[in-house]
Scaffold this motif. Structure first.
Motif, PDB file in Angstrom:
ATOM      1  N   ALA A 127      -9.965  -3.793  -6.154  1.00 58.16           N
ATOM      2  CA  ALA A 127      -8.928  -4.142  -5.172  1.00 58.16           C
ATOM      3  C   ALA A 127      -7.751  -3.171  -5.216  1.00 58.16           C
ATOM      4  O   ALA A 127      -7.392  -2.649  -6.263  1.00 58.16           O
ATOM      5  N   ILE A 128      -7.147  -2.961  -4.049  1.00 60.34           N
ATOM      6  CA  ILE A 128      -5.920  -2.164  -3.948  1.00 60.34           C
ATOM      7  C   ILE A 128      -4.766  -2.994  -4.513  1.00 60.34           C
ATOM      8  O   ILE A 128      -4.691  -4.202  -4.273  1.00 60.34           O
ATOM      9  N   PRO A 129      -3.849  -2.362  -5.268  1.00 62.12           N
ATOM     10  CA  PRO A 129      -2.686  -3.116  -5.755  1.00 62.12           C
ATOM     11  C   PRO A 129      -1.952  -3.786  -4.586  1.00 62.12           C
ATOM     12  O   PRO A 129      -1.927  -3.248  -3.478  1.00 62.12           O
ATOM     13  N   ILE A 130      -1.369  -4.927  -4.830  1.00 62.09           N
ATOM     14  CA  ILE A 130      -0.661  -5.658  -3.785  1.00 62.09           C
ATOM     15  C   ILE A 130       0.769  -5.132  -3.718  1.00 62.09           C
ATOM     16  O   ILE A 130       1.481  -5.098  -4.716  1.00 62.09           O
ATOM     17  N   PHE A 131       1.143  -4.648  -2.523  1.00 64.56           N
ATOM     18  CA  PHE A 131       2.476  -4.066  -2.340  1.00 64.56           C
ATOM     19  C   PHE A 131       2.961  -4.358  -0.945  1.00 64.56           C
ATOM     20  O   PHE A 131       2.188  -4.190  -0.014  1.00 64.56           O
ATOM     21  N   PRO A 132       4.167  -4.729  -0.644  1.00 67.93           N
ATOM     22  CA  PRO A 132       5.213  -4.948  -1.656  1.00 67.93           C
ATOM     23  C   PRO A 132       5.019  -6.320  -2.272  1.00 67.93           C
ATOM     24  O   PRO A 132       4.211  -7.072  -1.810  1.00 67.93           O
ATOM     25  N   SER A 137      15.372   2.985  -2.524  1.00 72.17           N
ATOM     26  CA  SER A 137      15.236   2.557  -3.920  1.00 72.17           C
ATOM     27  C   SER A 137      16.036   1.299  -4.244  1.00 72.17           C
ATOM     28  O   SER A 137      15.942   0.768  -5.342  1.00 72.17           O
ATOM     29  N   THR A 138      16.826   0.815  -3.283  1.00 74.50           N
ATOM     30  CA  THR A 138      17.536  -0.452  -3.496  1.00 74.50           C
ATOM     31  C   THR A 138      17.091  -1.507  -2.491  1.00 74.50           C
ATOM     32  O   THR A 138      17.726  -2.546  -2.370  1.00 74.50           O
ATOM     33  N   HIS A 139      16.014  -1.210  -1.770  1.00 70.22           N
ATOM     34  CA  HIS A 139      15.457  -2.137  -0.776  1.00 70.22           C
ATOM     35  C   HIS A 139      14.818  -3.314  -1.522  1.00 70.22           C
ATOM     36  O   HIS A 139      13.988  -3.095  -2.408  1.00 70.22           O
ATOM     37  N   PHE A 140      15.186  -4.526  -1.156  1.00 72.38           N
ATOM     38  CA  PHE A 140      14.767  -5.682  -1.946  1.00 72.38           C
ATOM     39  C   PHE A 140      13.262  -5.730  -2.163  1.00 72.38           C
ATOM     40  O   PHE A 140      12.793  -5.916  -3.300  1.00 72.38           O
ATOM     41  N   SER A 141      12.481  -5.570  -1.107  1.00 70.30           N
ATOM     42  CA  SER A 141      11.033  -5.785  -1.224  1.00 70.30           C
ATOM     43  C   SER A 141      10.376  -4.787  -2.171  1.00 70.30           C
ATOM     44  O   SER A 141       9.369  -5.100  -2.806  1.00 70.30           O
ATOM     45  N   ASP A 142      10.930  -3.602  -2.276  1.00 71.04           N
ATOM     46  CA  ASP A 142      10.369  -2.596  -3.181  1.00 71.04           C
ATOM     47  C   ASP A 142      10.888  -2.767  -4.612  1.00 71.04           C
ATOM     48  O   ASP A 142      10.204  -2.421  -5.581  1.00 71.04           O
ATOM     49  N   THR A 143      12.110  -3.268  -4.744  1.00 71.29           N
ATOM     50  CA  THR A 143      12.802  -3.293  -6.032  1.00 71.29           C
ATOM     51  C   THR A 143      12.502  -4.551  -6.813  1.00 71.29           C
ATOM     52  O   THR A 143      12.416  -4.539  -8.040  1.00 71.29           O
TER      53      THR A 143
END
Lengths: 346, 346, 346, 346
Positions: D341-346, C191-197
């Motif tokens: 389209a699928i949401p773009i993640f990350p 939950s603190t991983h840059f790419s996700d946050t």
């Protein structure tokens, strides 16, 4: 409709493949393989996929893969694909490796830069380096693809037209790479921790990056002579996007306009490379979520240098997108199939 | 206690001076001058200053300034300081110019790169270039300081020890600059608009940046020979911080350790330059809000290049902090007065 | 000069204490204690401290602490301070606990919300809740301080003047908390991983946050009646800063101006609370790096609600800064000692 | 294939329409109209569109539009669409207005909240409010659509099932809105300046937001009684994404599971609303670039409140995506056409 398996289901490479393949006319994702989380549903890791993926992830099992799928994408950590790809040797399954396992022809180089045992020579010999625009014809006939690294994709597409046309010398090539954090993958680490990474520029792996020998191998082959580039990498506080700023000594007098013309001609049959007009430079956001590589060029007369900036989305043209581009060529489909989306902006 | 006036009260340079001077033992801000918003209170523009600044901003008026203040900091757009500084000629007021007006000795160069009329020669002659660590003695005796640009501060502190000690050649020096957005100032523009700038890397002013002649002028003087560097700049999605990654050809065989030793010796009396240990590289966050310049070094044996990374806070060591450091020297105070804060992390 | 020990040397709380204490006239950091990394130098974890901290971190050892230091700050995970503080019982050492160990008077509540065994009742009884502006007199006489949580600091300073003056009812109080990622600490997690946050807003711990009973306990005591607030928290893609937007039903007709007057009177002897003018609202950047709590107020006549926005730097007023503010009061020093810096902007 | 014109070619709404329509089977962009930059090519403003749009932008000219296009999307500032839409009255052209011009039925309300003259009553009467999932049948028969605001879309989809099913009371509804910066549009202003906006949370337009009467109008109609909600908005340092956290008093005892079931049933025919499982909450990144609205629900037994979090991409479901969804319904096409389209993640 051909069936696809993706190996390495919980990484960013896998979910980008799923996203792009969702719009593909000839390919559908049949199996998602995860060694660490098989049995679970991918939406427990990636809720954004809710409604798009029905089946749980599976453990790798070669027999059922050979029976049920036509193409396998390996979005696996270093060292995995080289063990698994030979298992498909007697089948017609096409293998596309997004890891670095098959990129270096020299076993010594692989072992030095990756710190692991290299793939067997015969496997390396079968793999085609999938820098699509450059090795277009070889890709068409390939059964095994070694998909290029993200930095090499950007750097090589930026450098090759100038090098091949001998408008630059091969000494003193400097490549300054700047990448978003998603290139470091999904595993939380100190260097990807938001509080440390945000509002920060971090040079990393200076002189040690495993993309150095990959770039040099391709450039050396094209130049017909050993080339050693100076290549550095910097972590930038953003999620997606990568740019290489490249500096090379001009071999002869030439204007920026002429260089731009030369690049446009070089890539005229390749829609995924867009050459900027004079005075304009690419930004990473202009290619966000797309398979484009945007290239800007400037002849610096004061210093007799050609300055090249080459921007890609590290997860698309730098990984999953180019992998699909290669799959399209291998199967005789429209090269842009599944990759035709407009970059997302802003 | 000496009194300070800050000219250009609504810019980022001004508020950073106010922030740093708040802790200064010998200096207090007496007047904040704003041509565009005199009469208003600075807290209407910058609410974070509430409780710290009482008086409204004033219009520039030289007589009262000469009567009431001892030092004037010019945090003004290009072209302003060169008009105003001569008005203090017959006074004892010390003038420190944070703009580029007095940086280039050559009027032709100024006019070419800034696109404006240059300052008169006699004014240029009086101004000392305030790259503090390098021109320490000259600064001590100065009455007018031309405070260096942010990129030149980082690049020159990174390059000069190697150049002076002739461990690098002066050809092919490449400086790849990466800066936070605050360097572009307070005025909203398309290139500083959040939605376009966030999640983006933007190369800008390629071949045209006004810091190019500033860097070359200093390096040429030190080398005793004309040096033309290749210098580029990139906008990075963060608020503060700047790093130059520098590439120079080694003039002789030398180890990374030896280069580090040389730099440590060079800067041993200068606490604001910190040289990283072998294998370590500076990040901009390590100097956030502080006057430090952190420098990392690597000898790339494959390519015979010295790689230097030099990180500063663009608003502190790259502007207001170095200006105060110069004021300290000019007045015989502790060099670090007002600048002793620990960088803010994370 | 009194000596300080900081327990929990590798966390963000510790380095913020080091940063702020560096400018303190009466306190100096004598020992940094780390259970996980004693023997190492803190600059190996936090290079920004290079030049500021000389001694390596040590293991916790109560005898030498009692001999050498006067104040101990506990910047430790939940469950540690309650074990260690009793060891100082027979000494004159002052203990300031930045963790939640001593915040809840009810052992049942602690065990429910923290999922750990509560501190012994006698220890809880000795600890003064260090919400400085509110419990000013009690803090002055304390030997043990339980430093408030970041959200409670913001929410309570925002709510108490209205509640105490009975201009709001105690039903239906809603507190919508928004925090920067540094509140989650130094340990890398998903939950603190840059790419996700980055580029994301994440509601978290809805209905489960351990700051809920802390807020309710204080409000209930002030109201003289049980209050249950609805409190939620959202992770925002930034490093520092926290804001609570608070909604409460008005108990009587009152204008925004009158509410502002009331708050200004309430806090008139408390410089670290700044009340915004009518129509203005606080932003987290206006308090960045400082001990300020900025509060904005609006009477929503359409809905008979008082809307309060209360912004702090979660690491300063929400942790290390308030801890030092308490230490100042406990020792009869100027309340703002070490905390007088202007917020860093931009 | 039907032809589309987009009015307001240089705004974010226009380019998001272009991006989404590029994949649409039945619609193609025929004309891009820009009053400020007609004659120019849109790629001069938005280089990411290079290769996708060939024709230059045009000035608005009703005759040629009626001749050449079937649907007109108005991505225009407040006050423009209400002037232009009546010009298409005698044609078969469908008009979809993404601005707020036709959203409020009460002229007084429009004039109060927008500060401009309202549209004529007859035009307001013809326009269908295009909150697709709620007004599905009305949209099918519409010729003029008033596309909802971004916050109302999120808030109303989150609230309506609970309100319609009377599990919440209509008093004390609090909606705390948090939005990315792209919602403020393309024009650079102080409040969208990167250096001020980054690392900052900014409450804005408290008590004054024009989406307040829009939300209340819809809720009141559904409840059959006047509802006044307390609604606030906060600017968050990210480019795309919006979340409303909603607090409402429960009208009866009900479990979180039962509420989730009720919402799932309510939206079961509507794929673009995804209801989270118990304990899970939506994040804006999970819907990035997509037309989804993700909703999480929690019954807070301590306070008898229903907490709802509703996340959308402000530029897709909050603007261009929902506009296309409405166009699909109006023309009898698959509702998700162009929006799959699928949401773009990350």
């Amino acid at each position: 409709m051909k069936n696809v398996a993706i190996i390495g289901g919980t990484g960013y490479g896998a979910i980008e493949l799923i996203r792009l393949l969702h719009t593909h006319k000839h390919l559908q994702v049949k199996k998602i393989i995860s060694h660490s989380q098989f049995g679970e549903h991918i939406t427990s890791v990636y809720p954004h996929l809710t409604g798009f993926v029905e089946e749980p992830m599976e453990e790798f099992e070669v027999t059922s893969l050979i029976e049920e799928v036509d193409i396998v994408f390996f979005a696996t950590p270093a060292g995995v694909a080289k063990e698994l790809i030979p298992k498909f040797a007697d089948s017609t399954v096409q293998c596309i490796d997004l890891s670095g396992d098959l990129r270096l022809h020299s076993k010594e180089a692989y072992e030095k830069w990756y710190g692991k045992q290299a793939a067997p020579k015969e496997l390396l010999n079968q793999a085609v380096y999938g820098l699509t625009e450059i090795y277009h014809e070889q890709v068409k006939g390939a059964k095994i693809i070694s998909n290029p690294g993200c930095f090499p994709t950007s750097a090589l597409l930026g450098l090759i037209p100038a090098l091949e046309n001998k408008i630059i010398t091969s000494n003193h090539i400097v490549i300054d790479g700047k990448t978003a954090v998603s290139g470091a993958g999904r595993t939380p680490t100190a260097s990807t921790h938001f509080s440390d990474t945000n509002e920060n520029i971090t040079p990393y792996k200076i002189g040690k990056h495993q993309h150095i020998p990959e770039i040099d191998q391709v450039l050396s082959k094209i130049a017909g002579d050993a080339i050693n580039t100076t290549f550095t990498t910097h972590l930038i506080p953003m999620t997606r996007g990568l740019i290489c700023t490249i500096y090379a000594e001009l071999a002869k007098e030439i204007s920026t306009e002429a260089v731009i013309d030369l690049y446009r001609t070089y890539y005229e049959k390749h829609r995924f490379v867009r050459i900027k007009e004079i005075g304009a430079f690419p930004t990473t956001k202009d290619v966000y979520g797309s398979n484009y590589c945007d290239i800007g060029l400037h002849v610096d007369e004061r210093t007799n240098q050609l300055i090249i900036a080459s921007a890609i989305d590290n997860l698309v043209k730098g990984a999953a997108g180019q992998a699909i581009q290669n799959a399209n060529l291998m199967n005789g489909w429209e090269e842009a199939e599944g990759l035709d989306a407009i970059p997302i902006f802003p």
